[in-house]
Design a protein around this motif. Structure first.
Motif, PDB file in Angstrom:
ATOM      1  N   UNK A 312       0.833  -1.205   0.000  1.00 26.24           N
ATOM      2  CA  UNK A 312       0.000   0.000   0.000  1.00 26.24           C
ATOM      3  C   UNK A 312       0.869   1.257   0.000  1.00 26.24           C
ATOM      4  N   UNK A 313       1.891   1.251   0.844  1.00 31.26           N
ATOM      5  CA  UNK A 313       2.781   2.404   0.956  1.00 31.26           C
ATOM      6  C   UNK A 313       3.485   2.684  -0.371  1.00 31.26           C
ATOM      7  N   UNK A 314       3.996   1.623  -0.989  1.00 35.25           N
ATOM      8  CA  UNK A 314       4.682   1.785  -2.271  1.00 35.25           C
ATOM      9  C   UNK A 314       3.737   2.304  -3.350  1.00 35.25           C
ATOM     10  N   UNK A 315       2.517   1.773  -3.347  1.00 31.30           N
ATOM     11  CA  UNK A 315       1.521   2.198  -4.345  1.00 31.30           C
ATOM     12  C   UNK A 315       1.193   3.681  -4.162  1.00 31.30           C
ATOM     13  N   UNK A 316       0.901   4.093  -2.934  1.00 25.94           N
ATOM     14  CA  UNK A 316       0.472   5.475  -2.682  1.00 25.94           C
ATOM     15  C   UNK A 316       1.580   6.468  -2.998  1.00 25.94           C
ATOM     16  N   UNK A 317       2.811   6.102  -2.609  1.00 21.82           N
ATOM     17  CA  UNK A 317       3.935   6.993  -2.861  1.00 21.82           C
ATOM     18  C   UNK A 317       4.216   7.109  -4.359  1.00 21.82           C
ATOM     19  N   UNK A 318       4.132   5.993  -5.072  1.00 19.96           N
ATOM     20  CA  UNK A 318       4.435   6.008  -6.504  1.00 19.96           C
ATOM     21  C   UNK A 318       3.419   6.817  -7.305  1.00 19.96           C
ATOM     22  N   UNK A 319       2.197   6.942  -6.774  1.00 20.98           N
ATOM     23  CA  UNK A 319       1.149   7.729  -7.467  1.00 20.98           C
ATOM     24  C   UNK A 319       1.157   9.188  -7.049  1.00 20.98           C
ATOM     25  N   UNK A 320       2.040   9.547  -6.131  1.00 21.44           N
ATOM     26  CA  UNK A 320       2.128  10.925  -5.693  1.00 21.44           C
ATOM     27  C   UNK A 320       1.103  11.316  -4.654  1.00 21.44           C
ATOM     28  N   UNK A 321       0.483  10.323  -3.987  1.00 21.24           N
ATOM     29  CA  UNK A 321      -0.588  10.599  -3.030  1.00 21.24           C
ATOM     30  C   UNK A 321      -0.100  10.636  -1.580  1.00 21.24           C
ATOM     31  N   UNK A 322       1.157  10.270  -1.366  1.00 19.72           N
ATOM     32  CA  UNK A 322       1.659  10.230  -0.005  1.00 19.72           C
ATOM     33  C   UNK A 322       3.169  10.226   0.022  1.00 19.72           C
ATOM     34  N   UNK A 323       3.702  10.257   1.240  1.00 13.40           N
ATOM     35  CA  UNK A 323       5.142  10.265   1.432  1.00 13.40           C
ATOM     36  C   UNK A 323       5.440   9.526   2.731  1.00 13.40           C
ATOM     37  N   UNK A 324       6.528   8.766   2.743  1.00 10.45           N
ATOM     38  CA  UNK A 324       6.924   8.083   3.978  1.00 10.45           C
ATOM     39  C   UNK A 324       7.381   9.125   5.009  1.00 10.45           C
ATOM     40  N   UNK A 325       7.076   8.858   6.272  1.00 11.19           N
ATOM     41  CA  UNK A 325       7.405   9.815   7.325  1.00 11.19           C
ATOM     42  C   UNK A 325       8.900  10.143   7.312  1.00 11.19           C
ATOM     43  N   UNK A 326       9.742   9.121   7.147  1.00 12.70           N
ATOM     44  CA  UNK A 326      11.193   9.348   7.154  1.00 12.70           C
ATOM     45  C   UNK A 326      11.606  10.285   6.023  1.00 12.70           C
ATOM     46  N   UNK A 327      10.952  10.144   4.865  1.00 13.86           N
ATOM     47  CA  UNK A 327      11.258  11.007   3.727  1.00 13.86           C
ATOM     48  C   UNK A 327      10.782  12.433   3.985  1.00 13.86           C
TER      49      UNK A 327
END
Length: 368
Positions: A312-327
């Motif tokens: 889920x995290x990889x999908x959301x980040x790759x679509x530009x809808x989210x970012x990992x907290x560390x990033x």
């Protein structure tokens, strides 16, 4: 599907398999489509239901215990009260129930029994709110392949297909929001969310924190607000009218060591928090992905719970809808980055329909 009654098969074990079902229930009810919400735990032996609270507490206290429990997921057959299941199946057959929307794979063995007994064609749709199989579907892969699987976040497609909410109200433009950040640990209050609170407070962020237990509420500082679910509520319980409800939410305020509770009333008070927030910080569960898209909320994603949340995290980040907290932290908690993510979400949200339209709309309707 047409406009006849729909049975929504949910689970209270995870609010991620309950809240989306309730959103669809309320949406369809408001459009004149009859619905019946069934919660899996109501079929359990009573002693099994009693154990769920202690399991939740253990998972909340130690994220490693929660991850281990996830890996040990198995079919729930031994938890079911056979007489209760039999009465439900007979009731469905007598009522001629043919249309189902399913929010957890643990219902599949029960549906297999009904398919055999019904002797009429059935319309069964499996709602998939994660990018890959969750444990409830993984353990029943030999069954779910023969069903209509509705993948909201199909990794083979460039963008999400639908969203779920109680209504179709458009997300607020980013500039009109309060700028507060919503933090939670999902329905079980698990993950690393608690560790982000003091870090963001020191940076001056205004926070809305959903606590698992009132003991987590700190002394009121005039900036951070605390909310939670009314302690006695369980998803498998019903109200005085015999209906399932959204969790009753309360606001907690601790002043001079004294904790006070203020009921929020309608669940819409909580969705208003989401509509107004600048970002949501949580583990990347499927229901939170849905909230992010439905309300146009940038998703700052914490450590995932299981393989499905990792995807889920990889999908959301790759679509530009989210970012990992560390990033996000590496970018000095950039507000422009959140605005950029919001633009992507609002653009995508404007292109897709509420999934409920696929159910209530007539075949020749302009909605479809």
């Amino acid at each position: 599907m047409n406009s006849s009654s729909v049975t929504l098969l949910a689970s209270g074990n995870s609010l991620g398999a309950y809240i989306p079902a309730m959103h669809l229930h309320m949406f369809l009810q408001s459009r004149g489509v009859g619905t019946d919400v069934q919660v899996l735990e109501n079929l359990y032996h009573e002693e099994v239901r009693h154990k769920i609270r202690s399991t939740k507490k253990a998972f909340h206290a130690d994220f490693s215990v929660a991850r281990m429990g996830h890996k040990l997921a198995k079919p729930v057959d031994s938890s079911l009260d056979e007489e209760t299941v039999r009465r439900m199946l007979e009731g469905w057959k007598q009522a001629g129930v043919t249309r189902f929307v399913v929010f957890t794979g643990f219902w599949l063995p029960i549906l297999e029994r009904y398919k055999e007994a019904a002797e009429i064609p059935l319309d069964i749709r499996l709602i998939r709110l994660d990018a890959i199989d969750t444990p409830s579907y993984k353990v029943h892969k030999q069954l779910y392949l023969s069903y209509d699987n509705v993948w909201f976040y199909d990794p083979s497609k460039l963008s999400p297909g639908s969203y779920l909410a109680t209504d179709e109200e458009a997300p607020l433009p980013y500039a009109q929001r309060t700028g507060r950040i919503l933090i939670h640990g999902g329905g079980w209050g698990i993950g690393t969310y608690a560790g982000t609170i003091s870090e963001l407070q020191k940076l001056g962020h205004s926070l809305d924190v959903i606590v698992y237990d009132p003991s987590e509420v700190k002394e009121d500082d005039g900036v951070t607000r605390y909310f939670g679910t009314e302690a006695s509520w369980d998803p498998w319980s019903k109200d005085a009218q015999g209906c399932h409800t959204f969790p009753p939410m309360v606001r907690y305020v601790r002043q001079d060591g004294v904790l006070r509770e203020f009921p929020l009333g309608s669940y819409s008070a909580y969705t208003d928090l989401m509509r107004n927030c600048a970002a949501i910080i949580s583990k990347p569960g499927g229901a939170t992905l849905n909230d992010s898209l439905a309300f146009g909320i940038p998703f700052v994603m914490l450590e995932p719970f299981g393989d499905h949340e990792l995807h889920n995290s990889a999908y959301w980040e790759s679509r530009g809808f989210g970012i990992r907290f560390a990033e996000w932290k590496a970018r000095d908690f950039s507000k422009p980055k959140l605005q950029e993510i919001c633009r992507c979400l609002l653009e995508q949200r404007s292109k897709i329909n509420h999934y409920g339209r696929n159910i209530y709309a007539a075949e020749n309707s302009s909605y479809v």
